[in-house]
Scaffold this active site. Sequence first.
Site, PDB file in Angstrom:
ATOM      1  N   LYS A 200       0.849  -1.198   0.000  1.00  0.00           N
ATOM      2  CA  LYS A 200       0.000   0.000   0.000  1.00  0.00           C
ATOM      3  C   LYS A 200       0.876   1.236   0.000  1.00  0.00           C
ATOM      4  O   LYS A 200       1.582   1.513   0.968  1.00  0.00           O
ATOM      5  CB  LYS A 200      -0.909   0.051   1.224  1.00  0.00           C
ATOM      6  N   GLY A 252       7.074   4.604   8.388  1.00  0.00           N
ATOM      7  CA  GLY A 252       6.172   5.729   8.632  1.00  0.00           C
ATOM      8  C   GLY A 252       6.373   6.271  10.029  1.00  0.00           C
ATOM      9  O   GLY A 252       7.468   6.165  10.600  1.00  0.00           O
ATOM     10  N   SER A 253       5.318   6.800  10.592  1.00  0.00           N
ATOM     11  CA  SER A 253       5.447   7.461  11.887  1.00  0.00           C
ATOM     12  C   SER A 253       5.541   6.443  13.027  1.00  0.00           C
ATOM     13  O   SER A 253       5.002   5.331  12.930  1.00  0.00           O
ATOM     14  CB  SER A 253       4.249   8.383  12.118  1.00  0.00           C
ATOM     15  N   THR A 254       6.175   6.857  14.095  1.00  0.00           N
ATOM     16  CA  THR A 254       6.310   5.993  15.270  1.00  0.00           C
ATOM     17  C   THR A 254       4.924   5.682  15.844  1.00  0.00           C
ATOM     18  O   THR A 254       4.664   4.564  16.294  1.00  0.00           O
ATOM     19  CB  THR A 254       7.218   6.678  16.307  1.00  0.00           C
ATOM     20  N   GLU A 255       4.052   6.670  15.749  1.00  0.00           N
ATOM     21  CA  GLU A 255       2.694   6.479  16.278  1.00  0.00           C
ATOM     22  C   GLU A 255       1.992   5.301  15.576  1.00  0.00           C
ATOM     23  O   GLU A 255       1.429   4.420  16.236  1.00  0.00           O
ATOM     24  CB  GLU A 255       1.940   7.784  16.010  1.00  0.00           C
ATOM     25  N   GLY A 257       3.499   2.988  13.884  1.00  0.00           N
ATOM     26  CA  GLY A 257       4.316   1.807  14.199  1.00  0.00           C
ATOM     27  C   GLY A 257       3.804   1.122  15.459  1.00  0.00           C
ATOM     28  O   GLY A 257       3.683  -0.107  15.521  1.00  0.00           O
ATOM     29  N   GLU A 274      10.284   0.714  10.315  1.00  0.00           N
ATOM     30  CA  GLU A 274      11.269   1.779  10.090  1.00  0.00           C
ATOM     31  C   GLU A 274      10.527   3.068  10.370  1.00  0.00           C
ATOM     32  O   GLU A 274       9.658   3.466   9.605  1.00  0.00           O
ATOM     33  CB  GLU A 274      11.786   1.685   8.645  1.00  0.00           C
ATOM     34  N   CYS A 308      13.349  10.643   6.983  1.00  0.00           N
ATOM     35  CA  CYS A 308      13.342  10.068   8.328  1.00  0.00           C
ATOM     36  C   CYS A 308      14.706  10.203   9.000  1.00  0.00           C
ATOM     37  O   CYS A 308      14.801  10.364  10.193  1.00  0.00           O
ATOM     38  CB  CYS A 308      12.901   8.621   8.295  1.00  0.00           C
ATOM     39  N   GLU A 405       9.979  14.961  15.888  1.00  0.00           N
ATOM     40  CA  GLU A 405      10.326  14.975  14.474  1.00  0.00           C
ATOM     41  C   GLU A 405       9.488  16.060  13.788  1.00  0.00           C
ATOM     42  O   GLU A 405       8.266  16.028  13.842  1.00  0.00           O
ATOM     43  CB  GLU A 405       9.998  13.597  13.881  1.00  0.00           C
TER      44      GLU A 405
HETATM   45  P1  NAI Z   1       1.819   7.741   8.768  1.00  0.00           P
HETATM   46  O1  NAI Z   1       2.661   6.894   9.615  1.00  0.00           O
HETATM   47  O2  NAI Z   1       0.415   8.003   9.191  1.00  0.00           O
HETATM   48  O3  NAI Z   1       1.717   7.120   7.288  1.00  0.00           O
HETATM   49  C1  NAI Z   1       2.608   6.185   6.754  1.00  0.00           C
HETATM   50  C2  NAI Z   1       1.825   5.080   6.055  1.00  0.00           C
HETATM   51  O4  NAI Z   1       1.053   4.349   7.004  1.00  0.00           O
HETATM   52  C3  NAI Z   1       0.833   5.577   5.022  1.00  0.00           C
HETATM   53  O5  NAI Z   1       0.821   4.680   3.941  1.00  0.00           O
HETATM   54  C4  NAI Z   1      -0.491   5.522   5.766  1.00  0.00           C
HETATM   55  O6  NAI Z   1      -1.602   5.381   4.923  1.00  0.00           O
HETATM   56  C5  NAI Z   1      -0.310   4.276   6.605  1.00  0.00           C
HETATM   57  N1  NAI Z   1      -1.131   4.208   7.807  1.00  0.00           N
HETATM   58  C6  NAI Z   1      -1.655   5.234   8.543  1.00  0.00           C
HETATM   59  N2  NAI Z   1      -2.347   4.748   9.590  1.00  0.00           N
HETATM   60  C7  NAI Z   1      -2.265   3.402   9.525  1.00  0.00           C
HETATM   61  C8  NAI Z   1      -2.768   2.337  10.331  1.00  0.00           C
HETATM   62  N3  NAI Z   1      -3.487   2.575  11.416  1.00  0.00           N
HETATM   63  N4  NAI Z   1      -2.485   1.076   9.976  1.00  0.00           N
HETATM   64  C9  NAI Z   1      -1.740   0.824   8.894  1.00  0.00           C
HETATM   65  N5  NAI Z   1      -1.264   1.778   8.090  1.00  0.00           N
HETATM   66  C10 NAI Z   1      -1.504   3.050   8.394  1.00  0.00           C
HETATM   67  O7  NAI Z   1       2.561   9.092   8.528  1.00  0.00           O
HETATM   68  P2  NAI Z   1       1.936  10.486   8.041  1.00  0.00           P
HETATM   69  O8  NAI Z   1       0.645  10.787   8.743  1.00  0.00           O
HETATM   70  O9  NAI Z   1       1.905  10.457   6.591  1.00  0.00           O
HETATM   71  O10 NAI Z   1       3.023  11.515   8.568  1.00  0.00           O
HETATM   72  C11 NAI Z   1       2.983  11.972   9.917  1.00  0.00           C
HETATM   73  C12 NAI Z   1       4.359  12.103  10.481  1.00  0.00           C
HETATM   74  O11 NAI Z   1       4.991  10.826  10.499  1.00  0.00           O
HETATM   75  C13 NAI Z   1       5.320  12.956   9.672  1.00  0.00           C
HETATM   76  O12 NAI Z   1       5.189  14.299   9.952  1.00  0.00           O
HETATM   77  C14 NAI Z   1       6.631  12.412  10.100  1.00  0.00           C
HETATM   78  O13 NAI Z   1       7.015  12.979  11.322  1.00  0.00           O
HETATM   79  C15 NAI Z   1       6.367  10.944  10.291  1.00  0.00           C
HETATM   80  N6  NAI Z   1       6.759  10.150   9.113  1.00  0.00           N
HETATM   81  C16 NAI Z   1       7.945   9.500   9.146  1.00  0.00           C
HETATM   82  C17 NAI Z   1       8.372   8.796   8.055  1.00  0.00           C
HETATM   83  C18 NAI Z   1       9.656   8.092   8.059  1.00  0.00           C
HETATM   84  O14 NAI Z   1      10.155   7.758   7.000  1.00  0.00           O
HETATM   85  N7  NAI Z   1      10.219   7.794   9.191  1.00  0.00           N
HETATM   86  C19 NAI Z   1       7.603   8.755   6.828  1.00  0.00           C
HETATM   87  C20 NAI Z   1       6.333   9.424   6.896  1.00  0.00           C
HETATM   88  C21 NAI Z   1       5.959  10.102   8.003  1.00  0.00           C
END
Ligand code: NAI
Length: 805
Positions: A200, A252-255, A257, A274, A308, A405
């Site tokens: 996804k 994605g985000s730690t939250e 994760g 990650e 990240c 972050e």
């Molecule tokens: P996110 O963690 O919500 O999104 C990343 C992925 O997870 C997206 O594909 C999203 O659709 C999916 N996702 C969201 N909720 C989910 C759930 N409950 N179960 C499974 N998949 C889910 O990140 P977001 O909202 O795009 O960005 C928010 C913050 O997260 C950013 O400001 C940044 O601080 C951090 N982030 C860190 C990344 C990294 O590479 N470490 C990448 C993206 C965001």
Amino acid sequence: MASSIVEKFNSMEYGPAPEDASEVYRWLDAHSRTFGHYIDGAWTPMGVETKDAGFAAFPVKNPATGELLATVDSAGPIEVDRAVKAARAALPGWQALTGHQRARYLYALARQVQKHARRLAVLETLDNGKSIRESRDIDIPLVARHFYHHAGWAQLLDTEFPGYAPVGVVGQIIPWNFPLLILAWKVAPALAAGCTVVLKPAEYTPLTALALAEIAGEIGLPRGVFNVVNGDGRTGAAIVEHPGIDKIAFTGSTEVGRIIRKATANSSKKLSLELGGKSPFIVFDDADLDSAVEGLVDGIWLNQGQVCCAGSRLLVQERVAERLYDKIRARMRTLRIGSSLDKAIDIGAIVDQVQYDRIAALVRTGIAEGATCYQPEVTMPERGLFFKPTLLTGVAPGATVAQEEIFGPVLVSMTFRTPAEAVELANNTTYGLAASIWSENVNVALDVAAQVKAGVVWVNAINLFDAACGFGGYRESGYGREGGKEGMYEYLEPTWLRGESNAVPAAALPEPEAPGDDVAHAPEDFGIDRTVKQYIGGKQARPDSGYSYRVYGRDGHLVGTAPLGNRKDIRNAVEAARAAGKWAKTTAHGRAQVLYFLAENLAQRSAEIVAKLAAFTGSEQAAVELDQSIERTFAYAAWADKFEGTIHNPPARMVTLAMKEAVGVIGILAPDETPLLSLLSLILPAIAVGNTVVAVPSQRAATLMGDLYQVFDTSDLPGGVVNLVSGRADELGRTLAEHDDVDAIWSFRDEASAAMVKAASIGNLKQVFTHHGRAIDWFDPAQAEGRWFLRHATQVKNIWVPYGE
Ligand code: NAI
């Protein structure tokens, strides 16, 4: 004359140099600017039931202009289920191919990515807002590199990973900051290992994933091997929760994760995370400051800081701080912000309004908390989501912007005096993804690199990536590595763990007495000659509760009493284990010596130990078990100085030292079967490579620990390296899992116990290593000894070191 050249030079302006996007628009038009999902080799629109359930097609926009690029369908549980079933159906055929056949597909993907490089780069830039220079020079070449590199692992799978099998169907959920690159570093190893994929992409940036799906179809990748479903977090959750998925790989985000850790706790799904970072960029006073400034341009302004591993926390040695800030501010004034398609710009657009607002809010918080904010007077585009490069100085280490972050082009800075202070500040974060260290003194740089808690360290460089070098974090930045050999293991599992087990059934021991307040007796009350205690910090310790419980042998007779440990005992043991951390710094040879000595002492006390063990296992097994325990101890003494790192040669003038570092403090929950051998089989690999442990022995045979600590005491094992706490194993396990100063849990009891510790360990996202309660033959070294354990006892830190002028 000379002055007029200088004048001309100074007044020179870049003209616009836009990249031609017509091919991408043709491609979008060919799809009528609408996309469904790519399932089982075909485009699949969203179903009526999914629409009825509240899922809607969503717009994908160019954040630099606001232009609508396409409309993309959302997948609900029905489409996810269809994709998982397609991946499951494709699995046997994909696995039946030879490594070479799979290598050919990966090679074909690499070639096609190169062939379509221009289109993919422009599409990525339109979709994400990142500058075309980056997508063209960094993202897409690295995508091709990942497919090439992993074509190699597919080819070498049998010879390089004997005894391992693919995990199965993999769910991959990725973010929007490097859409195609992160896809490649997830999909390439999965396919190379023989897994099939349901991926996804992020809802902001699905287009390059869909373009790659189309390419997969064009090269004839068997249908169902690679599936793409679109949507937001709800679609992600449907993947995470689907019972047909064997592994989740998430970036994605730690939250989120944490949410995924919790949602998968009750299953045997393998998990790699990650997550975010707040990576230090450390500048010593002997650094080449001009190079460091250029490093910052790549460190925090690459991809608008939406990286990240961005070097988002500048730590600068006090003596050069003002000089460095002046240089940074001067450089910031020359950064060009503008149309992402312009080949001459440095900073493109922020991916979405939500992210833009988040960055702006965090900058306001930083100022409110006392930071000084600098933003250069640079020309800004009239529309689009562009955020000025920002420097926040005078930031307190505990300030929100120093801890959270920001994920934008915002650099926060603080100063330090000594290298020790730099390390302390660097590690003053819950994250541990990356670090960048700038010094002309290689001794200082490498010394600090060793002490920084980060999965990737760049010396005099930053944000370099390569498919051969693993990438991934420590602590709340997640676990698991991507890239390199270590990344391949994320998609493989020991073959025995998947097949039918030939394990010896657990010796049927009587239940120990259910300890309760009514058994407020001291062990001495029983008139038994042995008084077993807890073993904490190298000392025998009475349980905090003051209670013990009766332990019975297999014929039902009373063997002795074991202390009834509680939270306080665990806390003391963790403190002792943490205090013994210098064990990791002793030489590998030194650790080997201790283990050999331990084996010798086990042998010397063998008659006594066999007699005690026999009460639980019968004398025949007891003798074999002790022999095997001695042999296992020898094995880990041997491994102690042989489980070493690697040196990579990435395509840059760098060497990458892939160092294996101890994880830290490991909590061990040992099983009931073969109680001595299984306990030692878990403690020994952990301590062989420098971890310290808090082990909870089998509740039913806990009296054995009395013999063990006497052996430890006479083997020169420093106090605190091994701590033993007995009692209600699940209760103690939960306390360990919830304890923020424990870095990993090894749960080798039953499945329910593994699920409990996984759910309880989301606080600091500690790693959980478990066999999910599957039977394991502790006598068989192929199952119960060696690299599988050692790999979980270590994490790889990749240190990039430049060479040459
Ligand atoms: P996110 O963690 O919500 O999104 C990343 C992925 O997870 C997206 O594909 C999203 O659709 C999916 N996702 C969201 N909720 C989910 C759930 N409950 N179960 C499974 N998949 C889910 O990140 P977001 O909202 O795009 O960005 C928010 C913050 O997260 C950013 O400001 C940044 O601080 C951090 N982030 C860190 C990344 C990294 O590479 N470490 C990448 C993206 C965001």
